[in-house]
Scaffold this motif. Structure first.
Motif, short mmCIF file in Angstrom:
data_model
loop_
_atom_site.label_atom_id
_atom_site.label_comp_id
_atom_site.label_asym_id
_atom_site.label_seq_id
_atom_site.Cartn_x
_atom_site.Cartn_y
_atom_site.Cartn_z
N THR A 1 34.97 6.37 25.76
CA THR A 1 34.15 7.57 25.84
C THR A 1 33.27 7.54 27.07
OG1 THR A 1 34.14 7.75 23.43
CG2 THR A 1 32.47 9.00 24.60
N ALA A 2 32.72 6.39 27.39
CA ALA A 2 31.89 6.25 28.58
C ALA A 2 32.70 6.53 29.84
CB ALA A 2 31.28 4.86 28.63
N LEU A 3 33.93 6.03 29.88
CA LEU A 3 34.79 6.28 31.03
C LEU A 3 35.13 7.76 31.16
CD1 LEU A 3 37.21 3.23 30.84
CD2 LEU A 3 35.44 3.66 32.56
N LEU A 4 35.38 8.40 30.02
CA LEU A 4 35.68 9.84 30.04
C LEU A 4 34.47 10.62 30.53
CD1 LEU A 4 37.61 12.15 29.51
CD2 LEU A 4 36.87 12.11 27.11
N ARG A 5 33.29 10.24 30.10
CA ARG A 5 32.06 10.90 30.58
C ARG A 5 31.92 10.74 32.09
NH1 ARG A 5 28.20 12.59 26.86
NH2 ARG A 5 28.62 11.94 24.73
N GLN A 6 32.23 9.56 32.60
CA GLN A 6 32.16 9.33 34.05
C GLN A 6 33.16 10.20 34.79
OE1 GLN A 6 32.81 5.09 34.32
NE2 GLN A 6 30.62 4.68 34.53
N PHE A 7 34.36 10.32 34.24
CA PHE A 7 35.39 11.15 34.87
C PHE A 7 34.97 12.61 34.90
CE2 PHE A 7 39.26 13.78 34.47
CZ PHE A 7 39.80 13.52 35.72
N VAL A 8 34.44 13.10 33.79
CA VAL A 8 33.98 14.49 33.72
C VAL A 8 32.85 14.72 34.72
CG1 VAL A 8 32.88 16.24 32.25
CG2 VAL A 8 34.81 14.90 31.39
#
Length: 61
Positions: A5-12
């Motif tokens: 989830t943290a990685l997805l937040r960074q990507f967004v």
């Protein structure tokens, strides 16, 4: 929060800062997914494959 989830937040966050990355061939699958949901993406401001290329030398004399 999970690491994924943290990685997805960074990507967004990265996409918000530079929406042009969505036009990169690497992210074509994600661009297609967003568009399938009805998302309207801004047109690319430059050729996405040139963004990571080395700067061209000026030909001014």
């Amino acid at each position: 929060m999970s690491q994924q989830t943290a990685l997805l937040r960074q990507f967004v966050a990265m996409c918000k800062a530079n929406p042009n990355i969505l036009h990169s061939p690497d992210f074509a699958f994600y661009k297609e997914y967003l568009e399938s949901l009805g998302a309207k993406l801004p047109p690319p401001t430059t050729n996405p494959t040139e963004e990571h290329a080395e700067p061209k030398e000026s030909k001014q004399k």
